[in-house]
Write a protein that holds these residues in place. Structure first.
Motif, PDB file in Angstrom:
ATOM      1  N   PHE A   1      -3.989  -5.162 -10.779  1.00  0.00           N
ATOM      2  CA  PHE A   1      -4.953  -4.066 -10.805  1.00  0.00           C
ATOM      3  C   PHE A   1      -4.329  -2.806 -10.189  1.00  0.00           C
ATOM      4  O   PHE A   1      -3.801  -2.858  -9.071  1.00  0.00           O
ATOM      5  N   LEU A   2      -4.408  -1.682 -10.917  1.00  0.00           N
ATOM      6  CA  LEU A   2      -3.776  -0.439 -10.481  1.00  0.00           C
ATOM      7  C   LEU A   2      -4.770   0.673 -10.182  1.00  0.00           C
ATOM      8  O   LEU A   2      -4.358   1.804  -9.907  1.00  0.00           O
ATOM      9  N   THR A   3      -6.068   0.365 -10.244  1.00  0.00           N
ATOM     10  CA  THR A   3      -7.097   1.329  -9.843  1.00  0.00           C
ATOM     11  C   THR A   3      -8.062   0.651  -8.875  1.00  0.00           C
ATOM     12  O   THR A   3      -8.310  -0.555  -8.970  1.00  0.00           O
ATOM     13  N   ALA A   4      -8.573   1.439  -7.940  1.00  0.00           N
ATOM     14  CA  ALA A   4      -9.500   0.903  -6.937  1.00  0.00           C
ATOM     15  C   ALA A   4     -10.781   0.430  -7.615  1.00  0.00           C
ATOM     16  O   ALA A   4     -11.309   1.112  -8.503  1.00  0.00           O
TER      17      ALA A   4
ATOM     18  N   ARG B   1     -10.177   2.132 -15.802  1.00  0.00           N
ATOM     19  CA  ARG B   1      -9.504   0.937 -15.274  1.00  0.00           C
ATOM     20  C   ARG B   1      -8.083   0.895 -15.810  1.00  0.00           C
ATOM     21  O   ARG B   1      -7.870   0.909 -17.027  1.00  0.00           O
TER      22      ARG B   1
ATOM     23  N   LYS C   1      -6.815  -2.495  -5.549  1.00  0.00           N
ATOM     24  CA  LYS C   1      -5.635  -1.835  -6.108  1.00  0.00           C
ATOM     25  C   LYS C   1      -4.374  -2.433  -5.488  1.00  0.00           C
ATOM     26  O   LYS C   1      -4.246  -2.513  -4.270  1.00  0.00           O
TER      27      LYS C   1
ATOM     28  N   GLU D   1       0.817  -1.214   0.000  1.00  0.00           N
ATOM     29  CA  GLU D   1       0.000   0.000   0.000  1.00  0.00           C
ATOM     30  C   GLU D   1       0.848   1.261   0.000  1.00  0.00           C
ATOM     31  O   GLU D   1       0.484   2.263  -0.627  1.00  0.00           O
TER      32      GLU D   1
ATOM     33  N   ASP E   1       0.821   5.832  -8.714  1.00  0.00           N
ATOM     34  CA  ASP E   1      -0.108   6.817  -9.280  1.00  0.00           C
ATOM     35  C   ASP E   1       0.647   7.945  -9.958  1.00  0.00           C
ATOM     36  O   ASP E   1       0.268   8.405 -11.052  1.00  0.00           O
TER      37      ASP E   1
ATOM     38  N   LEU F   1       1.727   2.597  -3.511  1.00  0.00           N
ATOM     39  CA  LEU F   1       0.684   2.960  -4.476  1.00  0.00           C
ATOM     40  C   LEU F   1       0.698   4.440  -4.861  1.00  0.00           C
ATOM     41  O   LEU F   1       0.465   4.759  -6.037  1.00  0.00           O
TER      42      LEU F   1
END
Length: 230
Positions: free
Chosen positions: A124-127, A173, A151, A17, A24, A20
């Motif tokens: 996965f890179l987006t919530a 996404r 994410k 976390e 971004d 992240l």
């Protein structure tokens, strides 16, 4: 109840976390182009997404290195996949209406270098709450299974499986995808070794010097010696 590993492997928190926000930022600095530019054959007809530009970009390369290192160093991936080669990750983006229809990935893939693709991975890179639709759907022997993970989480599956990305109906996404060549070519043998290692480690945690643990270690080593594809 004993949890038996599967040929489809969920990897929670592949990206920690705390990493992240940096991911971004790197994504915000990467230009994207039509995903059809990297598709071939029938996949080109069903692919409707964006991908990180093929032009050299320091931010894209940094993100690829972070993901590559996370994959290469993760103990679950080492145990389940036994990777021999890992391709540099590709970064894909799906906006409203974009999708990737049913397809199988190429058996031999080249990104900087060429590998036999045994396993595919989506990170996965987006919530998931930030977009609607966009599920990765994998055709399994028990039916069609959708995945829309948190994410930083990843899913790994045999490259032989039919799969698709459902249309994104709102939001955006972003995901990383990569492919791995395993030391063990056959999915069934790889899954058997994963299960055996899983049981051996549970027994070792209770009694490292037990006869059962030593026997399982010997069997595992001998099967690896028989089946390893170097």
């Amino acid at each position: 109840m004993l949890s038996i590993p599967s040929s489809i492997i969920a990897v929670p928190h592949l990206l920690p976390e705390q990493d992240l926000p940096q991911i971004d930022f790197l994504l915000s600095q990467i230009p994207f182009e039509d995903g059809k530019n990297t598709a071939s054959g029938a996949a080109r007809e069903v692919k409707n997404n964006l991908q990180a530009s093929r032009e050299e970009n320091a931010h894209k390369r940094h993100l690829q290195q972070l993901v590559f290192q996370a994959v290469a160093n993760h103990p679950l991936i080492q145990s389940a996949v036994m990777p021999k080669n890992i391709l540099p990750p590709m970064i894909s983006k799906y906006n409203n209406g974009m999708e990737y229809g049913w397809h199988t990935d190429s058996p031999v893939m080249t990104i900087d270098y060429t590998i036999r693709a045994d396993l595919s991975m989506t990170l996965f890179l987006t919530a998931p709450e930030s977009y609607e639709g966009g599920e990765l759907v994998i055709h399994t022997p028990s039916g069609y299974v959708p995945y829309k993970l948190a994410k930083g989480d990843a899913i790994i599956y045999p490259t032989t499986r039919l799969h698709r990305v459902n249309p994104v109906t709102s939001g955006e996404r972003i995901a990383c995808v990569t492919w791995m060549q395993s030391l063990i070519r056959e999915t069934e043998r790889r899954e058997l070794l994963f299960q055996l290692k899983h049981v051996q480690e549970r027994i070792a945690a209770k009694d490292l010097q037990s006869g059962e643990n030593l026997l399982l270690m010997q069997v595992y080593s001998n099967l690896m010696r028989m089946w390893t594809d170097l």
